[in-house]
Design a protein around this motif. Structure first.
Motif, PDB file in Angstrom:
ATOM      1  N   MET A  94       0.824  -1.255   0.141  1.00 47.38           N
ATOM      2  CA  MET A  94       0.014  -0.060  -0.179  1.00 47.38           C
ATOM      3  C   MET A  94       0.828   1.207   0.041  1.00 47.38           C
ATOM      4  O   MET A  94       2.046   1.140   0.545  1.00 47.38           O
ATOM      5  N   LYS A  95       0.354   2.446  -0.473  1.00 46.22           N
ATOM      6  CA  LYS A  95       0.952   3.415  -0.556  1.00 46.22           C
ATOM      7  C   LYS A  95       0.311   4.663   0.130  1.00 46.22           C
ATOM      8  O   LYS A  95      -1.106   4.776  -0.128  1.00 46.22           O
ATOM      9  N   LEU A  96       0.807   5.087   1.441  1.00 48.41           N
ATOM     10  CA  LEU A  96      -0.052   5.951   2.317  1.00 48.41           C
ATOM     11  C   LEU A  96       0.534   7.234   2.276  1.00 48.41           C
ATOM     12  O   LEU A  96       1.885   7.435   2.055  1.00 48.41           O
ATOM     13  N   LEU A  97      -0.380   8.354   2.710  1.00 46.68           N
ATOM     14  CA  LEU A  97       0.065   9.671   2.511  1.00 46.68           C
ATOM     15  C   LEU A  97      -0.428  10.169   4.144  1.00 46.68           C
ATOM     16  O   LEU A  97      -1.577   9.946   4.250  1.00 46.68           O
ATOM     17  N   VAL A  98       0.345  10.800   4.835  1.00 51.93           N
ATOM     18  CA  VAL A  98      -0.023  11.388   6.121  1.00 51.93           C
ATOM     19  C   VAL A  98       0.019  12.972   5.917  1.00 51.93           C
ATOM     20  O   VAL A  98       1.335  13.338   5.552  1.00 51.93           O
ATOM     21  N   ILE A  99      -0.864  13.677   6.140  1.00 48.22           N
ATOM     22  CA  ILE A  99      -0.644  15.176   5.934  1.00 48.22           C
ATOM     23  C   ILE A  99      -0.987  15.715   7.492  1.00 48.22           C
ATOM     24  O   ILE A  99      -1.924  15.497   7.974  1.00 48.22           O
ATOM     25  N   GLY A 100       0.013  16.208   7.593  1.00 48.38           N
ATOM     26  CA  GLY A 100       0.005  16.995   9.049  1.00 48.38           C
ATOM     27  C   GLY A 100       1.256  15.874   9.927  1.00 48.38           C
ATOM     28  O   GLY A 100       0.836  14.894  10.167  1.00 48.38           O
ATOM     29  N   CYS A 101       1.898  16.469  10.468  1.00 49.29           N
ATOM     30  CA  CYS A 101       3.184  16.003  11.551  1.00 49.29           C
ATOM     31  C   CYS A 101       2.874  16.407  12.575  1.00 49.29           C
ATOM     32  O   CYS A 101       4.006  16.188  13.518  1.00 49.29           O
ATOM     33  N   GLY A 102       2.020  16.746  13.393  1.00 53.10           N
ATOM     34  CA  GLY A 102       1.787  16.912  14.783  1.00 53.10           C
ATOM     35  C   GLY A 102       1.538  15.858  15.473  1.00 53.10           C
ATOM     36  O   GLY A 102       2.020  14.654  14.798  1.00 53.10           O
ATOM     37  N   GLU A 160       5.100  -3.264   5.658  1.00 54.01           N
ATOM     38  CA  GLU A 160       5.369  -3.267   4.207  1.00 54.01           C
ATOM     39  C   GLU A 160       4.995  -2.073   3.033  1.00 54.01           C
ATOM     40  O   GLU A 160       5.324  -1.983   2.138  1.00 54.01           O
ATOM     41  N   SER A 161       4.385  -1.262   4.029  1.00 52.01           N
ATOM     42  CA  SER A 161       3.647  -0.082   3.050  1.00 52.01           C
ATOM     43  C   SER A 161       4.684   0.930   2.676  1.00 52.01           C
ATOM     44  O   SER A 161       5.653   1.124   3.681  1.00 52.01           O
ATOM     45  N   THR A 162       4.531   1.780   1.836  1.00 54.68           N
ATOM     46  CA  THR A 162       5.362   3.219   1.627  1.00 54.68           C
ATOM     47  C   THR A 162       4.551   4.203   2.373  1.00 54.68           C
ATOM     48  O   THR A 162       3.279   4.374   2.087  1.00 54.68           O
ATOM     49  N   ILE A 163       5.215   4.911   3.286  1.00 56.84           N
ATOM     50  CA  ILE A 163       4.510   5.938   4.002  1.00 56.84           C
ATOM     51  C   ILE A 163       5.078   7.245   3.751  1.00 56.84           C
ATOM     52  O   ILE A 163       6.346   7.538   3.787  1.00 56.84           O
ATOM     53  N   ASP A 164       4.364   8.434   2.905  1.00 57.99           N
ATOM     54  CA  ASP A 164       4.856   9.783   2.573  1.00 57.99           C
ATOM     55  C   ASP A 164       4.335  10.540   3.592  1.00 57.99           C
ATOM     56  O   ASP A 164       3.174  10.335   4.024  1.00 57.99           O
ATOM     57  N   ILE A 165       4.905  11.917   3.844  1.00 64.05           N
ATOM     58  CA  ILE A 165       4.422  12.760   4.827  1.00 64.05           C
ATOM     59  C   ILE A 165       4.330  14.000   4.106  1.00 64.05           C
ATOM     60  O   ILE A 165       5.215  14.386   3.140  1.00 64.05           O
ATOM     61  N   PHE A 166       3.442  14.760   4.715  1.00 67.34           N
ATOM     62  CA  PHE A 166       3.672  16.373   4.156  1.00 67.34           C
ATOM     63  C   PHE A 166       3.145  17.136   5.251  1.00 67.34           C
ATOM     64  O   PHE A 166       2.273  16.745   5.970  1.00 67.34           O
ATOM     65  N   ASP A 167       3.694  18.267   5.431  1.00 64.16           N
ATOM     66  CA  ASP A 167       3.378  19.257   6.397  1.00 64.16           C
ATOM     67  C   ASP A 167       3.998  20.652   5.838  1.00 64.16           C
ATOM     68  O   ASP A 167       4.868  20.619   5.323  1.00 64.16           O
ATOM     69  N   LYS A 208      10.697  17.630   8.111  1.00 65.30           N
ATOM     70  CA  LYS A 208      12.110  17.127   7.653  1.00 65.30           C
ATOM     71  C   LYS A 208      12.458  16.161   9.003  1.00 65.30           C
ATOM     72  O   LYS A 208      13.124  14.888   8.852  1.00 65.30           O
ATOM     73  N   GLY A 209      12.364  16.554  10.122  1.00 62.65           N
ATOM     74  CA  GLY A 209      12.682  16.006  11.469  1.00 62.65           C
ATOM     75  C   GLY A 209      11.783  14.853  11.614  1.00 62.65           C
ATOM     76  O   GLY A 209      12.445  13.661  11.956  1.00 62.65           O
ATOM     77  N   ILE A 210      10.505  14.853  11.188  1.00 61.60           N
ATOM     78  CA  ILE A 210       9.513  13.719  11.507  1.00 61.60           C
ATOM     79  C   ILE A 210       9.924  12.566  10.515  1.00 61.60           C
ATOM     80  O   ILE A 210      10.345  11.230  10.826  1.00 61.60           O
ATOM     81  N   ALA A 211      10.306  12.836   9.132  1.00 61.73           N
ATOM     82  CA  ALA A 211      10.551  12.181   8.151  1.00 61.73           C
ATOM     83  C   ALA A 211      11.692  11.274   8.421  1.00 61.73           C
ATOM     84  O   ALA A 211      12.057   9.992   8.392  1.00 61.73           O
ATOM     85  N   LYS A 212      12.968  11.955   9.116  1.00 62.27           N
ATOM     86  CA  LYS A 212      14.251  11.284   9.431  1.00 62.27           C
ATOM     87  C   LYS A 212      13.750  10.490  10.633  1.00 62.27           C
ATOM     88  O   LYS A 212      14.347   9.233  10.761  1.00 62.27           O
ATOM     89  N   SER A 213      13.358  11.067  11.698  1.00 64.54           N
ATOM     90  CA  SER A 213      13.026  10.143  13.044  1.00 64.54           C
ATOM     91  C   SER A 213      12.294   8.862  12.576  1.00 64.54           C
ATOM     92  O   SER A 213      12.442   7.637  13.270  1.00 64.54           O
ATOM     93  N   HIS A 214      11.198   8.999  11.722  1.00 66.70           N
ATOM     94  CA  HIS A 214      10.328   7.979  11.528  1.00 66.70           C
ATOM     95  C   HIS A 214      10.649   7.012  10.367  1.00 66.70           C
ATOM     96  O   HIS A 214       9.957   5.909  10.132  1.00 66.70           O
ATOM     97  N   ASP A 215      11.731   7.531   9.625  1.00 67.53           N
ATOM     98  CA  ASP A 215      12.087   6.849   8.427  1.00 67.53           C
ATOM     99  C   ASP A 215      10.832   6.782   7.578  1.00 67.53           C
ATOM    100  O   ASP A 215      10.650   5.503   7.033  1.00 67.53           O
ATOM    101  N   VAL A 216      10.275   7.617   7.168  1.00 68.51           N
ATOM    102  CA  VAL A 216       9.409   8.206   6.105  1.00 68.51           C
ATOM    103  C   VAL A 216       9.798   8.992   5.150  1.00 68.51           C
ATOM    104  O   VAL A 216      10.768   9.686   5.120  1.00 68.51           O
TER     105      VAL A 216
END
Length: 69
Positions: A1-9, A25-32, A39-47
């Motif tokens: 699955m390919k997932l997107l999380v909008i908002g990193c609070g 096994e999913s791909t998780i993308d984030i946007f804020d 950037k910090g959340i992406a690095k710390s959560h490996d997304v």
């Protein structure tokens, strides 16, 4: 699955953690809009951090909107 999380609070981060546990096994993308936070959340959560054009792409199986109303 390919997932997107909008908002990193706090709620967005909780969802990211849960998604990584349940759908490992999913791909998780984030946007804020707060780029440095994202950037910090992406690095710390490996997304993957994506820009706002990803929102319009329609390439996601699921999108979680975790922003204030």
């Amino acid at each position: 699955m390919k997932l997107l999380v909008i908002g990193c609070g706090s709620i967005g981060q909780r969802h990211i953690t849960n998604l990584k546990t349940v759908l490992a096994e999913s791909t998780i993308d984030i946007f804020d809009t707060q780029t440095e936070l994202a950037k910090g959340i992406a690095k710390s959560h490996d997304v993957n951090l994506v820009d706002d054009t990803a929102i319009d792409s329609g390439n996601y199986d699921c999108v979680l909107v975790c922003t204030p109303p």
